[in-house]
Design a protein around this motif. Structure first.
Motif, PDB file in Angstrom:
ATOM      1  N   ILE B  63       0.365  -2.244  -6.104  1.00 40.75           N
ATOM      2  CA  ILE B  63      -0.650  -2.267  -7.332  1.00 40.75           C
ATOM      3  C   ILE B  63      -1.984  -1.998  -7.175  1.00 40.75           C
ATOM      4  O   ILE B  63      -2.090  -2.330  -5.936  1.00 40.75           O
ATOM      5  CB  ILE B  63      -0.375  -3.811  -7.472  1.00 40.75           C
ATOM      6  CG1 ILE B  63       0.345  -4.621  -7.500  1.00 40.75           C
ATOM      7  CG2 ILE B  63      -1.565  -4.680  -7.981  1.00 40.75           C
ATOM      8  CD1 ILE B  63       1.221  -6.297  -7.444  1.00 40.75           C
ATOM      9  N   PHE B  64      -2.542  -1.065  -8.189  1.00 41.76           N
ATOM     10  CA  PHE B  64      -3.917  -0.783  -8.223  1.00 41.76           C
ATOM     11  C   PHE B  64      -4.584  -1.387  -8.526  1.00 41.76           C
ATOM     12  O   PHE B  64      -4.049  -1.669 -10.424  1.00 41.76           O
ATOM     13  CB  PHE B  64      -3.402   0.757  -8.014  1.00 41.76           C
ATOM     14  CG  PHE B  64      -2.972   1.176  -7.549  1.00 41.76           C
ATOM     15  CD1 PHE B  64      -3.747   2.181  -6.230  1.00 41.76           C
ATOM     16  CD2 PHE B  64      -1.770   1.719  -7.515  1.00 41.76           C
ATOM     17  CE1 PHE B  64      -2.842   2.881  -5.055  1.00 41.76           C
ATOM     18  CE2 PHE B  64      -0.779   2.365  -6.613  1.00 41.76           C
ATOM     19  CZ  PHE B  64      -1.719   3.418  -5.445  1.00 41.76           C
ATOM     20  N   LEU B  65      -6.176  -1.924  -8.265  1.00 46.31           N
ATOM     21  CA  LEU B  65      -6.399  -2.429  -9.021  1.00 46.31           C
ATOM     22  C   LEU B  65      -7.614  -2.020  -8.933  1.00 46.31           C
ATOM     23  O   LEU B  65      -8.182  -1.581  -8.390  1.00 46.31           O
ATOM     24  CB  LEU B  65      -6.979  -3.720  -8.962  1.00 46.31           C
ATOM     25  CG  LEU B  65      -6.761  -4.969  -9.396  1.00 46.31           C
ATOM     26  CD1 LEU B  65      -6.850  -6.777  -9.127  1.00 46.31           C
ATOM     27  CD2 LEU B  65      -6.738  -5.329 -11.051  1.00 46.31           C
ATOM     28  N   SER B  66      -8.196  -0.948 -10.107  1.00 43.03           N
ATOM     29  CA  SER B  66      -9.189   0.044 -10.779  1.00 43.03           C
ATOM     30  C   SER B  66      -9.151   1.099  -9.475  1.00 43.03           C
ATOM     31  O   SER B  66     -10.505   1.855  -8.454  1.00 43.03           O
ATOM     32  CB  SER B  66     -10.819  -0.750 -10.235  1.00 43.03           C
ATOM     33  OG  SER B  66     -11.020  -2.148 -11.152  1.00 43.03           O
ATOM     34  N   GLY B  67      -7.976   0.942  -9.071  1.00 40.52           N
ATOM     35  CA  GLY B  67      -7.561   2.355  -8.011  1.00 40.52           C
ATOM     36  C   GLY B  67      -7.677   1.791  -6.774  1.00 40.52           C
ATOM     37  O   GLY B  67      -6.912   2.857  -5.688  1.00 40.52           O
ATOM     38  N   LYS B  68      -7.438   1.214  -6.332  1.00 43.15           N
ATOM     39  CA  LYS B  68      -7.358   0.129  -5.200  1.00 43.15           C
ATOM     40  C   LYS B  68      -6.332   0.043  -4.917  1.00 43.15           C
ATOM     41  O   LYS B  68      -6.653  -1.170  -5.626  1.00 43.15           O
ATOM     42  CB  LYS B  68      -8.977  -0.547  -4.674  1.00 43.15           C
ATOM     43  CG  LYS B  68     -10.404   0.193  -4.347  1.00 43.15           C
ATOM     44  CD  LYS B  68     -11.099  -0.202  -3.776  1.00 43.15           C
ATOM     45  CE  LYS B  68     -12.269  -0.652  -4.528  1.00 43.15           C
ATOM     46  NZ  LYS B  68     -13.250  -0.443  -5.824  1.00 43.15           N
ATOM     47  N   PRO B  69      -5.836  -0.328  -4.126  1.00 45.87           N
ATOM     48  CA  PRO B  69      -4.411  -0.603  -4.286  1.00 45.87           C
ATOM     49  C   PRO B  69      -4.838  -2.079  -3.016  1.00 45.87           C
ATOM     50  O   PRO B  69      -5.772  -2.666  -2.307  1.00 45.87           O
ATOM     51  CB  PRO B  69      -3.764  -0.837  -2.184  1.00 45.87           C
ATOM     52  CG  PRO B  69      -4.790   0.633  -1.942  1.00 45.87           C
ATOM     53  CD  PRO B  69      -5.847   0.952  -3.419  1.00 45.87           C
ATOM     54  N   VAL B  70      -3.979  -3.397  -3.458  1.00 45.45           N
ATOM     55  CA  VAL B  70      -4.308  -4.544  -3.184  1.00 45.45           C
ATOM     56  C   VAL B  70      -2.854  -4.977  -3.340  1.00 45.45           C
ATOM     57  O   VAL B  70      -1.643  -4.895  -3.760  1.00 45.45           O
ATOM     58  CB  VAL B  70      -5.199  -5.505  -4.291  1.00 45.45           C
ATOM     59  CG1 VAL B  70      -6.552  -5.265  -5.064  1.00 45.45           C
ATOM     60  CG2 VAL B  70      -4.125  -5.317  -5.961  1.00 45.45           C
ATOM     61  N   ALA B  71      -3.270  -5.738  -2.202  1.00 42.84           N
ATOM     62  CA  ALA B  71      -2.069  -6.891  -2.346  1.00 42.84           C
ATOM     63  C   ALA B  71      -2.084  -8.688  -2.632  1.00 42.84           C
ATOM     64  O   ALA B  71      -3.330  -8.673  -2.526  1.00 42.84           O
ATOM     65  CB  ALA B  71      -1.996  -7.001  -0.934  1.00 42.84           C
ATOM     66  N   ILE B  72      -0.805  -8.620  -3.499  1.00 43.04           N
ATOM     67  CA  ILE B  72      -0.685 -10.304  -4.547  1.00 43.04           C
ATOM     68  C   ILE B  72       0.062 -10.311  -3.542  1.00 43.04           C
ATOM     69  O   ILE B  72       1.413 -10.545  -3.961  1.00 43.04           O
ATOM     70  CB  ILE B  72      -1.177  -9.920  -5.559  1.00 43.04           C
ATOM     71  CG1 ILE B  72      -2.305  -9.581  -6.023  1.00 43.04           C
ATOM     72  CG2 ILE B  72      -0.454 -11.046  -6.342  1.00 43.04           C
ATOM     73  CD1 ILE B  72      -2.135  -8.853  -7.326  1.00 43.04           C
ATOM     74  N   ARG B  73      -0.354 -11.572  -2.547  1.00 43.94           N
ATOM     75  CA  ARG B  73       0.426 -12.683  -2.186  1.00 43.94           C
ATOM     76  C   ARG B  73       0.788 -14.045  -2.837  1.00 43.94           C
ATOM     77  O   ARG B  73       1.644 -14.924  -2.234  1.00 43.94           O
ATOM     78  CB  ARG B  73       0.098 -12.757  -0.345  1.00 43.94           C
ATOM     79  CG  ARG B  73       0.451 -11.974   0.258  1.00 43.94           C
ATOM     80  CD  ARG B  73       0.574 -11.342   1.849  1.00 43.94           C
ATOM     81  NE  ARG B  73       0.272 -10.308   2.362  1.00 43.94           N
ATOM     82  CZ  ARG B  73      -0.316  -9.729   2.402  1.00 43.94           C
ATOM     83  NH1 ARG B  73      -1.938  -9.951   2.246  1.00 43.94           N
ATOM     84  NH2 ARG B  73      -0.918  -8.055   2.924  1.00 43.94           N
ATOM     85  N   SER B  74      -0.537 -14.666  -3.804  1.00 43.99           N
ATOM     86  CA  SER B  74      -0.181 -15.820  -3.871  1.00 43.99           C
ATOM     87  C   SER B  74      -1.047 -15.585  -5.775  1.00 43.99           C
ATOM     88  O   SER B  74      -2.263 -14.752  -5.777  1.00 43.99           O
ATOM     89  CB  SER B  74      -1.250 -17.006  -3.259  1.00 43.99           C
ATOM     90  OG  SER B  74      -2.525 -16.544  -2.930  1.00 43.99           O
ATOM     91  N   THR B  75      -1.155 -17.011  -5.809  1.00 44.29           N
ATOM     92  CA  THR B  75      -1.575 -17.095  -7.053  1.00 44.29           C
ATOM     93  C   THR B  75      -3.688 -17.137  -7.100  1.00 44.29           C
ATOM     94  O   THR B  75      -4.031 -16.156  -7.860  1.00 44.29           O
ATOM     95  CB  THR B  75      -1.469 -18.538  -7.919  1.00 44.29           C
ATOM     96  OG1 THR B  75      -1.246 -18.892  -7.269  1.00 44.29           O
ATOM     97  CG2 THR B  75      -0.149 -17.918  -8.252  1.00 44.29           C
ATOM     98  N   GLN B  76      -3.122 -17.410  -6.239  1.00 44.14           N
ATOM     99  CA  GLN B  76      -5.269 -17.267  -5.753  1.00 44.14           C
ATOM    100  C   GLN B  76      -5.119 -15.481  -5.652  1.00 44.14           C
ATOM    101  O   GLN B  76      -6.518 -16.030  -5.863  1.00 44.14           O
ATOM    102  CB  GLN B  76      -5.434 -18.576  -4.332  1.00 44.14           C
ATOM    103  CG  GLN B  76      -6.289 -18.549  -4.102  1.00 44.14           C
ATOM    104  CD  GLN B  76      -6.902 -19.571  -5.262  1.00 44.14           C
ATOM    105  OE1 GLN B  76      -6.402 -20.646  -5.833  1.00 44.14           O
ATOM    106  NE2 GLN B  76      -8.177 -19.587  -4.839  1.00 44.14           N
ATOM    107  N   ASP B  77      -4.615 -14.664  -4.832  1.00 40.09           N
ATOM    108  CA  ASP B  77      -4.859 -13.816  -4.371  1.00 40.09           C
ATOM    109  C   ASP B  77      -5.395 -13.705  -6.005  1.00 40.09           C
ATOM    110  O   ASP B  77      -6.409 -12.735  -6.282  1.00 40.09           O
ATOM    111  CB  ASP B  77      -3.838 -13.381  -3.679  1.00 40.09           C
ATOM    112  CG  ASP B  77      -4.057 -13.191  -2.193  1.00 40.09           C
ATOM    113  OD1 ASP B  77      -4.496 -13.725  -1.460  1.00 40.09           O
ATOM    114  OD2 ASP B  77      -2.851 -13.437  -1.719  1.00 40.09           O
ATOM    115  N   ALA B  78      -4.450 -12.969  -6.450  1.00 42.65           N
ATOM    116  CA  ALA B  78      -4.587 -13.076  -8.148  1.00 42.65           C
ATOM    117  C   ALA B  78      -5.561 -12.872  -8.728  1.00 42.65           C
ATOM    118  O   ALA B  78      -6.563 -12.631  -9.643  1.00 42.65           O
ATOM    119  CB  ALA B  78      -2.999 -12.941  -9.075  1.00 42.65           C
ATOM    120  N   GLN B  79      -6.118 -14.399  -8.574  1.00 46.32           N
ATOM    121  CA  GLN B  79      -7.397 -14.718  -9.400  1.00 46.32           C
ATOM    122  C   GLN B  79      -8.465 -14.573  -8.738  1.00 46.32           C
ATOM    123  O   GLN B  79      -8.912 -13.253  -9.523  1.00 46.32           O
ATOM    124  CB  GLN B  79      -7.064 -16.397  -8.782  1.00 46.32           C
ATOM    125  CG  GLN B  79      -6.445 -16.972  -9.631  1.00 46.32           C
ATOM    126  CD  GLN B  79      -7.423 -18.602 -10.259  1.00 46.32           C
ATOM    127  OE1 GLN B  79      -8.043 -19.052  -9.590  1.00 46.32           O
ATOM    128  NE2 GLN B  79      -6.121 -19.342 -11.181  1.00 46.32           N
TER     129      GLN B  79
END
Lengths: 376, 507
Positions: B63-79
């Motif tokens: 998953i890339f957000l604005s070009g940077k890879p992100v790790a989303i492990r919880s709903t908190q991370d996503a927010q």
């Protein structure tokens, strides 16, 4: 899932002559817990004091032969609880909740019996109405109050605990109000037959009444589909509705049936002492009745039920109480001891624990079956 | 693709025991774009959303957000990463005020500055043109406004990606308009919006791009302006338009020679489920069907026929005589059977045995005081277990321990035992393997040849074409066409599902 299917596939007839599989299926059966509890109590008493089971034939003050002994006491005193457990099982199954007002309702129906038999006098010389009339009026009133609870639960969709809390709170006051806050005493001897002994018959009458109730419910469950309908509603109400069942009415009717059970139990209670004390009679019996259902391995969230297991559960509770009395546990400490036993039984019968036990046993028996397979 | 990409998903995989829910799915969201995520039930839309919002953990992919890879492990991370979601059901607290709902769980200090909070809420509501007062109780607002408040909350949390999961399914047309205005407003502010819906018209009203998923796979990304509705439908259903013409012809189940009154006839039937009043009839020995996308009202229509939902109006005739169907038992007694769409919720009684589940409907029709004898019950159970080849350890096994297909056969057995003149089957083959599907189709045709009438609903058009001789097409909770004879082909059906024009039948 697998544990359920496998043994049946392996043995074409699971209840056949194979002794091992019979015990296996018994252990898996929900009635196993109350049976095991009963056995443990029996063995415990046998070891501690075999005279516990002694039954003697003696004469009472009126000169009639009566049987006495702990076992007779247990059967006698459990009668009301057994009758209530029958109704409570149906209510639990259909509505997924319990009626906590049965104790108060017993006071209420007992009060009705006294009012009908005594009229306005508190110590009447003669009965003001035939006993059968008093009994029928008592049944009617208790069923009306059951219908009240049932209507709240089924049609107004109020949680059973909350709905029956109303009568739990008000029932004993209404009972006192029915008799103008007096405690009439019935002097007519024949009225006492129902809660004590019928002259000439050495077994206490409540035992007969309880057995009669068991026979009736067994016949009802055998010759009507009340059981199928209540379970179906309790398991999946929406599915039941689409299959043409009226879930509201089924829930409603179970509360009315419990009302009838309450009336019978209340009638026995009054007959035992020829009077009742509204504020203490059948105190906390609702909790014992719920416990009986739970001890029988029935889910308190409703659905499938096993009536025999509930009835057995009620006898276990009374057996436990009597045993504790026998060992001179003072009555104020009794609930604490009871609680300990109940915790053990309820935890053991919890599905999660039983699954764990089954898993452990499977693990233990795995190497053995592997060897068997290899030999084949 | 010069536009700035906000969110990019690559090669997303997600597996559940026994099911590959997502396989190598990609998705690209650009700044200030409204992007529709489309697919039929089970295509993997909601799984993808849940991976994105941290409810599920992905098994593979990036998953890339604005070009940077992100790790989303919880709903908190996503927010925290700026991904906000507004679900179909309102997840706010209706008994709190609008302002409280917007700021709940976000204030840092222990004490709340109520005045400041209300002022900020007022500013935000004003700027988004949401017709609600900050101190108004949320529950007193309409559903649409509640949804908007949820969106406002998300926007204020500085989100870059806003996910709207079926936001319009409980809104009326005007409310939808308002919501669209808000979405276009947010688009101008540069928020990327993922819009999940099954209403085709709405997709074309606001969306720039469409990504279609099918069977957990990425089907393609398209410009909304360049993808005609018909093609979108065919992409969702997985039928190549060119390959459709040589599909097999429907098995004809004749109903012409039967000149008498229809077995069942309804006019102006209307129920509480919110479908437009409709006319319907079926003849003896006929198999017809309702088709349309999920949520088009096909299930609601048959539920109205069976009395499963409360019927509000219309007249019903059976064999020419007017009858009243107020509850399922009425329908059952008239010889109508209904196999519900949601097997688990409406069909099986999980803890009861296979045998009890089979005899249930017949027993109810007989009444509580006329029990089917044990011997008969065992006989019926054995008969249908053999007839439908139900795989069960014994008739006394609880139905919930059977596989989905076998559960469905048990329910089918229940209704066959009730000996209906008119059988309604709503998605009888969902979640069932291909072999069993064919068996059920054959069974339906056999029942029809015995003179029973069957209404058959399926998401799979192939299946409908195999068994139905007449199709009622539904779109957006309205019956929009009726197809029979030579019109019964994939292209025509999809055209009618997607198209605006009503197909008129001329004999």
């Amino acid at each position: 899932m697998k544990t359920l299917e496998k043994p049946v596939q392996q043995h074409q007839k699971p209840t056949g002559k194979d002794g091992g599989s019979f015990i296996k299926s018994l252990v898996r059966n929900q009635i196993f817990i109350p049976i095991a509890a009963l056995l443990i109590l029996v063995i415990f008493n046998l070891v501690a004091d075999p005279s516990f089971f002694a039954i003697t034939l003696s004469q009472n003050s009126a000169g009639y032969p009566i049987l006495s002994g702990n076992l007779i006491n247990i059967l006698d005193n459990a009668s009301e609880l057994v009758i209530l457990a029958i109704g409570m099982t149906l209510v639990t199954s259909a509505s997924g909740g319990q009626d906590i007002s049965v104790g108060a309702a017993i006071a209420l129906s007992g009060s009705v019996v006294l009012r009908v038999l005594c009229g306005t006098e508190s110590r009447p010389e003669t009965l003001q109405a035939p006993i059968i009339v008093a009994f029928l009026v008592c049944c009617l009133v208790a069923m009306i109050f059951g219908a009240f609870n049932g209507a709240l639960v089924a049609y107004f969709k109020i949680q059973p605990m909350v709905a029956t809390l109303i009568l739990f709170t008000a029932g004993r006051s209404i009972a006192a109000w029915i008799n103008n806050n007096e405690l009439p005493i019935i002097s007519e001897a024949s009225f006492g037959y129902f809660g004590n002994f019928i002259p000439g018959i050495p077994v206490p009458t409540p035992i007969f009444i309880a057995v009669l109730c068991m026979i009736i419910i067994a016949l009802v469950l055998r010759f009507t589909k009340l059981g199928l309908f209540t379970q179906s509603v309790g398991i999946n109400s929406e599915s039941s509705r689409l299959n043409g069942i009226n879930p509201e009415f089924i829930k409603f009717i179970t509360y009315v049936i419990l009302g009838l059970c309450v009336a019978i139990a209340g009638f026995i209670k009054v007959s035992r002492f020829s009077t009742i004390n509204y504020s203490v009679v059948a105190k906390d019996i609702e909790m014992d009745a719920i416990l009986a259902v739970a001890l029988g391995g029935n889910a308190l969230s409703g659905g499938k039920f096993n009536m025999a297991a509930s009835v057995l559960g009620a006898y276990v509770i009374q057996f436990l109480t009597t045993t504790l009395f026998k060992f001179n546990v003072i009555s104020s400490a009794l609930p604490a001891y009871k609680a300990v036993v109940v915790i053990i039984l309820v935890v053991l019968s919890a599905p999660i624990v039983r699954d764990k036990i089954a898993a452990v046993r499977k693990k233990l028996s795995a190497p053995r079956t592997a060897v068997k397979e290899a030999n084949r | 693709m010069q536009e700035e990409v906000v969110l990019r998903l690559e090669g997303i995989c997600k597996e559940f025991p026994g099911v590959k829910a997502l396989q190598d799915v990609e998705f690209t969201l650009r700044k200030g774009e409204i992007h529709a995520l489309m697919g039929e039930n089970g295509a993997g839309k909601s799984t993808l959303i849940k991976v994105l919002t941290g409810v599920y953990q992905k098994d593979g992919g990036n998953i890339f957000l604005s070009g940077k890879p992100v790790a989303i492990r919880s709903t908190q991370d996503a927010q925290n990463a700026g991904i906000s979601t507004v679900y179909q059901e309102i997840t706010l607290c209706p008994n709190l005020s609008v302002a409280e709902n917007m700021f709940i769980g976000r204030t840092k200090s222990i004490f709340t500055n109520w005045k400041k909070m209300n002022e900020e809420a007022k500013k935000l509501l004003g700027s988004l043109d949401i017709p609600a007062k900050p101190n108004q109780q949320l529950g007193s607002c309409s559903i649409a406004v509640q949804q908007m408040v949820a969106i406002a909350r998300a926007v204020d949390m500085d989100c870059k990606v806003l996910i709207l999961d079926e936001p319009t399914s409980s809104l009326d047309e005007q409310e939808v308009e308002k919501l669209f205005k808000l979405m276009l407003d947010l688009k101008k502010r540069g928020v990327g919006i993922i819009f999940v819906t099954h209403f085709l018209d709405q997709v074309y009203a606001v969306c720039d791009k469409i990504t279609v998923l099918r069977d957990g796979r990425f089907e393609g990304e398209y410009d909304a302006a360049e993808l005609p509705k018909v093609e979108l439908v065919s992409k969702m259903l997985g039928k190549d338009l060119n390959a459709l013409s040589d599909m097999e012809k429907p098995a004809a189940v004749s109903d012409e020679e039967n000149g008498g009154a229809p077995v069942f006839e309804a006019s102006g039937l209307e129920s509480t489920a919110g479908i437009a009043p409709f006319d319907f009839n079926i003849r003896k020995g006929e198999v017809n069907g309702f088709t349309g996308l999920l949520g088009s009202g096909r299930s609601e229509s048959v539920r109205a026929i069976y009395g499963a939902d409360k019927v509000l109006g219309g007249t019903v005739k059976m064999d020419g005589r007017e009858v009243k169907i107020k509850k399922p038992l009425d329908a059952m007694k008239l010889g109508i059977s209904y196999l519900p769409e949601d097997r688990k919720r409406d069909g099986i009684v999980g803890d009861l045995s296979v045998k009890e589940n089979i005899i249930l409907a017949l027993q109810v029709m007989k009444g509580m005081f006329h029990p089917i004898s044990r011997a008969d019950a065992a006989k019926f159970a054995d008969e249908y277990i053999k007839l439908l080849e139900i795989k069960t350890a014994s008739p006394d096994t609880p139905i919930k321990s059977l596989s989905g297909g076998n559960q469905q056969k048990v329910i089918l057995a229940r209704w066959l035992l009730a000996n209906p003149v008119y059988l309604i089957l709503d998605e009888p083959t969902r979640g069932i393997d291909v072999g069993t599907k064919l068996e059920i189709q054959k069974l339906v045709l056999k029942l029809a040849s015995e003179g029973r009438s069957v209404t058959f609903i399926s998401s799979e058009i192939d299946e409908m074409l195999n068994v139905c001789s007449r199709l009622i097409v539904m779109r957006d909770r309205k019956a929009v066409g009726e197809l029979s004879g030579s019109d019964l082909n994939q292209n025509k059906i999809m055209e009618t599902i997607a198209g605006g024009e009503k197909v008129h039948e001329n004999a």
